[in-house]
Design an enzyme around this catalytic site. Structure first.
Site, PDB file in Angstrom:
ATOM      1  CB  ALA A 141      -0.993  -0.110   1.216  1.00  0.00           C
ATOM      2  N   GLY A 146      -0.867  -5.312   0.236  1.00  0.00           N
ATOM      3  CA  GLY A 146      -1.684  -5.181  -0.808  1.00  0.00           C
ATOM      4  C   GLY A 146      -1.532  -5.854  -2.084  1.00  0.00           C
ATOM      5  CD  GLU A 177      -4.641  -7.858   1.473  1.00  0.00           C
ATOM      6  OE1 GLU A 177      -4.124  -6.650   1.405  1.00  0.00           O
ATOM      7  OE2 GLU A 177      -5.247  -8.298   2.419  1.00  0.00           O
ATOM      8  CD  GLU A 186      -0.343  -6.675   4.655  1.00  0.00           C
ATOM      9  OE1 GLU A 186       0.406  -7.267   5.021  1.00  0.00           O
ATOM     10  OE2 GLU A 186      -1.068  -6.176   3.784  1.00  0.00           O
TER      11      GLU A 186
END
Ligand SMILES: NC(=O)c1ccc[n+]([C@@H]2O[C@H](COP(=O)([O-])OP(=O)(O)OC[C@H]3O[C@@H](n4cnc5c(N)ncnc54)[C@H](O)[C@@H]3O)[C@@H](O)[C@H]2O)c1
Length: 700
Positions: free
Chosen positions: A62, A101, A104, A124
């Site tokens: 991210a 992310g 993901e 994370e």
């Protein structure tokens, strides 16, 4: 140019993310992905889609700066939901690292292919968060809870080969990745492979669903070292939901858990440290364009506790290193310790046996000082004696390459004086490693008065290459870390005399979040080390001196502030020590009183903060965040509390100033008087963070 491009190769659409340097998923990228995937969905000529990235990596996470702001749609889960609804195969083409992310989104694809050097992971947790866009639900479905939970809790990425073995990726493709992924997509279409959405998989969850106790066992064993942290507990719950509730319900819960963590103090502190670490490598008056000197070979002088660990650090990074000693006996002992350390790592499964051999092969032990002539960087780690160090540097000056960087690992000595014993003080600086040097990540890079910018840049660069976190500091007694530690030690001992016991002082600070307290740490390092230093400086330490005089040097003698059973490192309170402390108080006419945990914590930490303020004022550290990085990577300060200076701002400088004033009056110790900078900031109702902000503000 747009950050997301859509192009077509016959029936295959390629969605290309191009947001240098690491293709972070900032808002614009998410919008671009929504557009590109919608177009590919609506284009009837498109049979399959490849998601690929330009530059050196797949999406590596991210955009962390967005975490400080309210979330902005589209959320990443919406992008992934769109991808999963398209009904055309999507292939993620992963090179570099697919992190957070980025991984993901790859888990939202139907297939994942990777370049041989690629790595995937969910880091994370390292920022005090949990994977917020499906990672906690899709990864267990794809590779099973046993593999997924440790990945989520450690945050460490795994290499492509392991990912393939786990089933996290479908294929490793050689050659240029995007064309190979397009070819892979063509095959999927041609052979009509079934479209497998990870969210619909269930098979790998079944065994644990049937035996929930297994999950608890796994959770307990994977979260042993996460005391005090909120994110690991939340991540465990999230993975548990994958076994208990439908996907969408679990994701709803995960999103709210994520928001809670994001806004919590712990994650804010961890994000702050993430940026602080990167900032620390920048030296305000050294241009980032400064070219470091070439380093192909290193030498370490002294194969003792530190020298051995430093040599290992070089070898671990693939840098050949000569390890130089005065005689065969200490050399053999040093090399033996190194081999033993490596063997233990192999035994624990942390290193392959052939890799150990390769690393050992990079360390060349020698008793010939002339070997330093081959080195581009020399790190001296002989005894902490000025005359000896000067002699060694005099010799180095005679023999080392003209352009070699000459570093000392001294803990306290004057780096400028050491530099002056050469005719090239511009090439001399401190590289202060921490024990055990092959493990601890902090590296204080001590800048001498005459240290040249390229020498500084070389030390920082090599520090990073060998996996350390370099922080530049100036010359003073103890530099930043040990100087602040000294302030803490004085107060710790003072509390013993006033009424506390070692286990009470250590217990309070462990509860605060440190892995161990000052007395257990002293026992581990060896009480004789600081005793010798105090004697050399004419200093005294009431209790510790008596322990040393009685031959209690800590773990190495089985006794120190605590007792240690043979072969054990577990400190046990010792009634003899308690008697000694109580008698000493009586001798000084002190009426002992109970000291509560809050007082202990304040009295240990506020003097450190005060010393930190002096360090900043003297310019020994360039920014408060550098001090925080030092304490987190070198001294076990709990990362979720962000370091002493960050913590000080959270407590409020006014209350720290007042408390220090009381402590100074009580102890009649002027070092406890609030430092001028701290007092000034407190008067202005400012925090240490404002020092950086005001530096960034445009000049009036
Ligand atoms: N031990 C720590 O926790 C620690 C941490 C950071 C820095 N330091 C610093 O690192 C340095 C080394 O500390 P240590 O704990 O490794 O000491 P140590 O006593 O374990 O090792 C010193 C080694 O240097 C060798 N030596 C002495 N003179 C030499 C010479 N002329 N040429 C080659 N080798 C020589 C000795 O034989 C010995 O093996 C000191 O300056 C110390 O202050 C120590």
């Amino acid at each position: 140019m747009s950050v997301v491009e859509l192009c077509r190769e016959d029936e295959i659409a390629v969605v290309l993310v191009d947001n240098p340097p690491v293709n972070a998923l900032k808002h614009e990228v998410r919008v671009g992905l929504m557009d590109a995937f919608s177009q590919a969905r609506d284009d009837s000529a498109v049979a399959a889609i490849v998601l690929a990235c330009a530059g050196r990596t797949f999406i590596a996470g991210a955009d962390i700066t967005e975490f400080d702001k309210p979330p902005k749609a589209p959320h990443l889960s919406e992008v992934i939901a769109l991808m999963e609804s398209i009904g055309k195969p999507i292939v993620a083409a992963i090179h570099g690292t697919a992190l957070g992310g980025g991984f993901e989104i790859a888990l939202g694809c139907h297939f994942r292919v990777a370049a041989p050097g690629a790595r995937v992971g969910l880091p994370e947790i390292k920022l005090g968060l949990l994977p917020g866009a499906g990672g906690t639900q899709r990864l267990p479905r794809l590779i099973g809870v046993e593999k997924a939970l440790p990945m989520i809790l450690s945050g460490d990425p795994i290499p492509a080969k392991a990912a393939l073995q786990y089933g996290a990726i479908d294929s490793i493709l050689e050659g240029e990745l995007t064309p190979a992924a397009v070819e892979f997509a063509r095959r999927v279409v041609r052979e009509k492979w079934p479209l497998r959405r990870v969210r619909d998989l269930d098979e790998k969850l079944a065994p644990m669903r049937e035996d929930p106790a297994k999950f608890d066992e796994l959770a307990a064993s994977s979260s042993k070292r996460t005391r005090g942290l909120h994110a690991p507990a939340a991540a465990i719950e999230a993975v548990r939901w994958s076994l208990q509730v439908p996907f969408d319900e679990a994701e709803r819960r995960v999103r709210s858990a994520f928001q809670e963590l994001r806004q919590g103090e712990q994650s804010k502190a961890q994000r702050y440290i993430f940026f602080a670490e990167r900032e620390a490598a920048k030296v305000p008056d050294v241009s980032p364009a400064t070219r470091p000197r070439e380093v192909a070979r290193a030498a370490v002088i002294g194969a003792g506790t530190m020298g051995g660990g430093i040599a290992m650090s070089f070898a671990n990074a693939g840098i050949p290193v000569s390890l130089i000693e005065t005689g065969q006996e200490p050399l053999a002992r040093g090399l033996d310790t190194i081999a033993k350390n490596y063997r233990n790592t192999v035994k624990r499964g942390g290193l392959a046996a052939d890799e150990m051999e390769r690393r050992l092969g990079l360390i060349a032990g020698s008793t010939e000082f002339e070997r330093v002539a081959e080195a581009d960087i020399v790190v001296e780690a002989v005894f902490e004696e000025m005359e000896l160090k000067k002699r060694v540097f005099g010799e180095l000056d005679r023999i080392a390459k003209p352009n070699a960087v000459l570093a000392t690992n001294t803990s306290y000595l004057d780096v400028d004086a050491i530099g002056q014993s050469t005719k090239r003080p511009q090439s001399v600086l401190g590289m202060h490693f921490f024990s055990p040097a092959n493990v601890m990540r902090l590296l204080e890079v001590v800048r001498g008065e005459q240290t040249a910018p390229d020498v500084l840049a070389t030390a920082i660069g090599i520090g990073r290459r060998i996996g350390k976190v370099p922080v530049v500091v100036g010359v003073c007694h103890g530099f930043v870390g040990n100087r602040m530690l000294r302030a803490r030690s004085i107060e710790a001992e003072r509390m013993l005399l006033e009424g506390a016991l070692p286990q009470e002082v250590d217990g309070a600070i462990v509860e605060f979040g440190f892995p161990m307290g000052p007395f257990a740490m002293g026992d581990l390092a060896g009480l004789d080390v600081s005793w010798r230093m105090r004697k050399a400086q004419g200093l005294k330490s009431e209790i510790a001196d008596q322990l040393c005089e009685a031959g209690r040097f800590g773990q190495k003698t089985g006794k120190g502030f605590y007792l240690y059973e043979a072969g054990s490192r577990t400190p046990r309170p010792d009634p003899d020590v308690e008697n000694l402390i109580v008698e000493t108080s009586a001798r000084h006419g002190v009426a002992r009183r109970p000291i509560d945990k809050q007082e202990i914590v304040e009295r240990l930490i506020y003097p450190m903060i005060n010393e930190g303020a002096r360090i900043l004022e003297e310019g020994i550290a360039a920014r408060p965040s550098d001090i925080d990085v030092i304490w987190i990577y070198g001294y076990g300060w709990p990362v979720w509390r962000g370091g002493p200076m960050f913590y000080a701002d959270r407590v409020g400088l006014a209350s720290i100033r007042d408390r220090l004033g009381e402590m100074a009056a009580h102890s009649k110790d002027e070092r406890l008087e609030p430092a001028p900078m701290l007092a000034r900031l407190a008067d202005d109702r400012r925090g240490f963070a404002s020092l950086v902000e005001s530096k960034k503000a445009p000049r009036q």
